[in-house]
Design a protein around this motif. Sequence first.
Motif, short mmCIF file in Angstrom:
data_model
loop_
_atom_site.label_atom_id
_atom_site.label_comp_id
_atom_site.label_asym_id
_atom_site.label_seq_id
_atom_site.Cartn_x
_atom_site.Cartn_y
_atom_site.Cartn_z
N TYR A 31 0.96 -1.34 0.01
CA TYR A 31 0.18 -0.11 0.22
C TYR A 31 1.03 1.69 0.08
N PRO A 32 1.70 1.33 1.12
CA PRO A 32 2.54 2.29 0.92
C PRO A 32 3.31 2.76 -0.37
N ARG A 33 3.19 1.64 -1.58
CA ARG A 33 4.08 1.99 -2.67
C ARG A 33 2.69 2.67 -3.70
N TRP A 34 1.70 2.31 -3.23
CA TRP A 34 0.92 3.49 -4.02
C TRP A 34 0.21 3.93 -3.70
N TRP A 35 -0.37 4.33 -2.02
CA TRP A 35 -1.02 4.61 -1.57
C TRP A 35 -0.29 5.67 -0.36
N PRO A 36 -0.61 7.09 -0.79
CA PRO A 36 0.90 8.18 -0.26
C PRO A 36 0.53 8.47 0.73
N GLU A 37 -0.88 8.38 1.35
CA GLU A 37 -1.15 8.70 2.92
C GLU A 37 -1.14 7.38 3.89
N VAL A 38 -0.96 6.36 2.84
CA VAL A 38 -0.72 5.20 4.38
C VAL A 38 1.26 4.69 3.87
N ARG A 39 1.29 5.60 5.05
CA ARG A 39 2.59 5.96 5.12
C ARG A 39 3.95 4.79 5.65
#
Length: 158
Positions: A31-39
């Motif tokens: 998720y952090p690779r494609w969803w900026p808010e999931v750090r």
Amino acid sequence: MDWCRYRFRSVWDLPAAPAAVYAALERAEDYPRWWPEVREVTPLDECDERTATARLRSLVPYDLFVTARESRRDPVGRVLEVVLSGDLEGRARWTLSARDGGTRAVYEQEVEVRKPLMRRLAVPGRPVFRANHALMMRSGKRGLRRWLDNRKPRGARP
């Protein structure tokens, strides 16, 4: 009304096959690779792929820390569900279905805010927290679309 409880529902129509969307969504560590808010997403135990911690941050300048424990992984029914604890307690679920040559991904979340600052600001901050969540979901949808598009073989159709 309990001002610290939230129920969210987001619908993402994606131009990719349900199997591809499911494969992306079941890999929370990506998720952090494609969803900026999931750090960050960190498995709690290398042998246990069912539980991880996550750090979330959107426009509101604070981090939320949650532990997500998988409660349902159903590739046939195309459902992923987790139980959340930490700054948010409750559950979150993805339900996928084929739609118009692509996938409709429905995200549902029912949580109670446990983070002390958010609880203190529950009444005046509620519209801001809801708007922050909506922005985070829009960003996630855009990021997942790009992620899936970059994984399609050249010339492939959804």
